[in-house]
Motif scaffolding. Structure first.
Motif, PDB file in Angstrom:
ATOM      1  N   UNK A 214    -103.545 -21.866 -13.715  1.00 45.25           N
ATOM      2  CA  UNK A 214    -105.003 -21.854 -13.876  1.00 45.25           C
ATOM      3  C   UNK A 214    -105.691 -22.273 -12.588  1.00 45.25           C
ATOM      4  N   UNK A 215    -105.078 -23.205 -11.848  1.00 42.92           N
ATOM      5  CA  UNK A 215    -105.732 -23.788 -10.676  1.00 42.92           C
ATOM      6  C   UNK A 215    -105.118 -23.346  -9.349  1.00 42.92           C
ATOM      7  N   UNK A 216    -103.885 -22.828  -9.392  1.00 45.59           N
ATOM      8  CA  UNK A 216    -103.246 -22.350  -8.170  1.00 45.59           C
ATOM      9  C   UNK A 216    -103.225 -20.825  -8.167  1.00 45.59           C
ATOM     10  N   UNK A 217    -102.878 -20.277  -7.022  1.00 44.02           N
ATOM     11  CA  UNK A 217    -102.952 -18.830  -6.866  1.00 44.02           C
ATOM     12  C   UNK A 217    -101.657 -18.142  -7.277  1.00 44.02           C
ATOM     13  N   UNK A 218    -101.777 -17.156  -8.188  1.00 44.72           N
ATOM     14  CA  UNK A 218    -100.646 -16.317  -8.507  1.00 44.72           C
ATOM     15  C   UNK A 218     -99.927 -16.668  -9.793  1.00 44.72           C
ATOM     16  N   UNK A 219     -98.804 -15.989  -9.984  1.00 44.69           N
ATOM     17  CA  UNK A 219     -97.963 -16.193 -11.156  1.00 44.69           C
ATOM     18  C   UNK A 219     -96.553 -15.700 -10.824  1.00 44.69           C
ATOM     19  N   UNK A 220     -95.561 -16.071 -11.631  1.00 45.09           N
ATOM     20  CA  UNK A 220     -94.186 -15.638 -11.345  1.00 45.09           C
ATOM     21  C   UNK A 220     -94.058 -14.120 -11.282  1.00 45.09           C
ATOM     22  N   UNK A 221     -93.229 -13.662 -10.343  1.00 42.94           N
ATOM     23  CA  UNK A 221     -92.965 -12.230 -10.185  1.00 42.94           C
ATOM     24  C   UNK A 221     -91.452 -12.013 -10.168  1.00 42.94           C
ATOM     25  N   UNK A 222     -90.970 -11.293 -11.147  1.00 46.63           N
ATOM     26  CA  UNK A 222     -89.526 -11.085 -11.278  1.00 46.63           C
ATOM     27  C   UNK A 222     -88.936 -10.441 -10.032  1.00 46.63           C
ATOM     28  N   UNK A 223     -89.629  -9.454  -9.479  1.00 51.27           N
ATOM     29  CA  UNK A 223     -89.134  -8.767  -8.296  1.00 51.27           C
ATOM     30  C   UNK A 223     -88.990  -9.741  -7.121  1.00 51.27           C
ATOM     31  N   UNK A 224     -89.967 -10.599  -6.938  1.00 49.97           N
ATOM     32  CA  UNK A 224     -89.919 -11.585  -5.853  1.00 49.97           C
ATOM     33  C   UNK A 224     -88.790 -12.578  -6.065  1.00 49.97           C
ATOM     34  N   UNK A 225     -88.593 -13.000  -7.305  1.00 55.17           N
ATOM     35  CA  UNK A 225     -87.507 -13.935  -7.610  1.00 55.17           C
ATOM     36  C   UNK A 225     -86.152 -13.322  -7.268  1.00 55.17           C
ATOM     37  N   UNK A 226     -85.919 -12.079  -7.688  1.00 50.63           N
ATOM     38  CA  UNK A 226     -84.640 -11.421  -7.416  1.00 50.63           C
ATOM     39  C   UNK A 226     -84.397 -11.264  -5.911  1.00 50.63           C
ATOM     40  N   UNK A 227     -85.441 -10.864  -5.207  1.00 47.43           N
ATOM     41  CA  UNK A 227     -85.312 -10.642  -3.776  1.00 47.43           C
ATOM     42  C   UNK A 227     -85.058 -11.947  -3.029  1.00 47.43           C
ATOM     43  N   UNK A 228     -85.810 -12.980  -3.373  1.00 48.80           N
ATOM     44  CA  UNK A 228     -85.643 -14.262  -2.685  1.00 48.80           C
ATOM     45  C   UNK A 228     -84.297 -14.900  -3.008  1.00 48.80           C
ATOM     46  N   UNK A 229     -83.831 -14.759  -4.250  1.00 43.38           N
ATOM     47  CA  UNK A 229     -82.516 -15.297  -4.598  1.00 43.38           C
ATOM     48  C   UNK A 229     -81.420 -14.627  -3.796  1.00 43.38           C
ATOM     49  N   UNK A 230     -81.502 -13.308  -3.647  1.00 43.35           N
ATOM     50  CA  UNK A 230     -80.485 -12.579  -2.895  1.00 43.35           C
ATOM     51  C   UNK A 230     -80.468 -13.012  -1.436  1.00 43.35           C
ATOM     52  N   UNK A 231     -81.638 -13.117  -0.819  1.00 44.32           N
ATOM     53  CA  UNK A 231     -81.713 -13.491   0.585  1.00 44.32           C
ATOM     54  C   UNK A 231     -81.256 -14.932   0.812  1.00 44.32           C
ATOM     55  N   UNK A 232     -81.700 -15.837  -0.036  1.00 44.21           N
ATOM     56  CA  UNK A 232     -81.306 -17.240   0.131  1.00 44.21           C
ATOM     57  C   UNK A 232     -79.818 -17.415  -0.132  1.00 44.21           C
ATOM     58  N   UNK A 233     -79.288 -16.702  -1.120  1.00 40.99           N
ATOM     59  CA  UNK A 233     -77.852 -16.765  -1.389  1.00 40.99           C
ATOM     60  C   UNK A 233     -77.056 -16.275  -0.186  1.00 40.99           C
ATOM     61  N   UNK A 234     -77.452 -15.132   0.377  1.00 43.21           N
ATOM     62  CA  UNK A 234     -76.765 -14.592   1.553  1.00 43.21           C
ATOM     63  C   UNK A 234     -76.826 -15.578   2.711  1.00 43.21           C
ATOM     64  N   UNK A 235     -77.989 -16.186   2.910  1.00 45.48           N
ATOM     65  CA  UNK A 235     -78.199 -17.136   4.014  1.00 45.48           C
ATOM     66  C   UNK A 235     -77.328 -18.382   3.851  1.00 45.48           C
ATOM     67  N   UNK A 236     -77.327 -18.968   2.655  1.00 42.66           N
ATOM     68  CA  UNK A 236     -76.559 -20.196   2.435  1.00 42.66           C
ATOM     69  C   UNK A 236     -75.056 -19.931   2.430  1.00 42.66           C
TER      70      UNK A 236
END
Length: 271
Positions: A214-236
């Motif tokens: 309600x007070x912050x900008x945006x909402x969860x995005x499944x596509x963004x979650x999948x993409x960020x998980x893949x990149x962070x997993x590869x990086x770590x």
């Protein structure tokens, strides 16, 4: 490009390990820990939450990393409007202490103290940078929609020589890359990569519903979650486990998330 898409799809899926869940409060710190069912000498990462966000909004990320063989823990402290960045940074270091000093699971899980990383979303990303600047155990740093902190994460970045990965949101109005992720990446002392996730807003990296939408900008995005998980997993995996299977993803643009900048000040100085 076909190889990159294939690896990206693989790393966005659950990994080969069965995942166990635990409560950090049992060992003195509120929060969540996810681990593979078994494994000795595992890498570990402490994940910081965004401003006003509960640790449970990153549970999917923690589970995902654990399924790929990385112990992942998120402290649930400093969730008030007046959160202390300095103390949250200290709690991330304490979380790493817990991961390395407590035998997790039924005694079948241990963490190698030489294979530790920090990550975080928004404020938690800035605090992860503060931790990395003062804790030489940290070998890799990953952030999502990182925000500036007090003390300054931008200034702290100049002291960090370990690899960094920073994911910014293209539509993020609260932490636009130009004011946060870009100066952090520019000042980073070690190898660093900055990417912008297309159409992602500030809360796109979080999971589930929460009143702060309600007070912050945006909402969860499944596509963004999948993409960020893949990149962070590869990086770590690359920097904590020496696993290079994610190299095609880390070394090239991926659909919806091109490399904006990539450099190493140390390498440039040596040249």
């Amino acid at each position: 490009m076909a190889r990159t898409k294939k690896v990206l799809e693989e790393l966005s899926q659950r990994g080969p390990h069965e995942v166990l869940h635990g409560d950090l409060a049992l060992v003195g710190l509120p929060g969540i820990v996810c681990t593979p069912k078994s494994g000795l000498g595992l890498p570990a990462v402490a994940v910081g939450h965004g401003w006003l966000q509960p640790a449970r909004r990153y549970l999917g990320l923690l589970r995902h990393l654990a399924s790929w063989g990385i112990v992942a823990a998120a402290p649930g402290t400093h969730q008030s409007p007046f959160a202390s960045h300095r103390l949250m940074s200290s709690d991330l270091a304490t979380t790493l202490d817990i991961c390395t000093q407590v035998r997790l699971g039924d005694g079948q899980i241990s963490v190698d103290p030489k294979r530790l990383g920090v990550a975080g979303h928004a404020m938690g990303g800035g605090c992860a940078i503060l931790t990395a600047a003062t804790d030489d155990r940290v070998k890799a740093v990953a952030t999502m929609a990182v925000t500036e902190t007090r003390p300054s994460a931008i200034a702290a970045a100049e002291k960090i020589t370990v690899p960094g990965l920073h994911l910014a949101g293209e539509k993020d109005l609260l932490a636009p890359a130009v004011s946060h992720a870009e100066p952090i990446s520019t000042g980073w002392a070690g190898p660093v990569q900055l990417r912008t996730v297309k159409k992602a807003d500030h809360l796109a990296f979080t999971e589930g519903r929460h009143w702060t939408e309600i007070v912050l900008h945006g909402k969860p995005q499944y596509r963004t979650q999948r993409l960020s998980r893949a990149l962070i997993t590869a990086f770590l995996l690359r920097h904590l486990a020496g696993d290079k299977r994610g190299a095609p993803v880390l070394d090239a643009d991926v659909p919806g998330c091109a490399i904006d900048s990539e450099h190493s000040r140390e390498a440039a100085a040596a040249a």
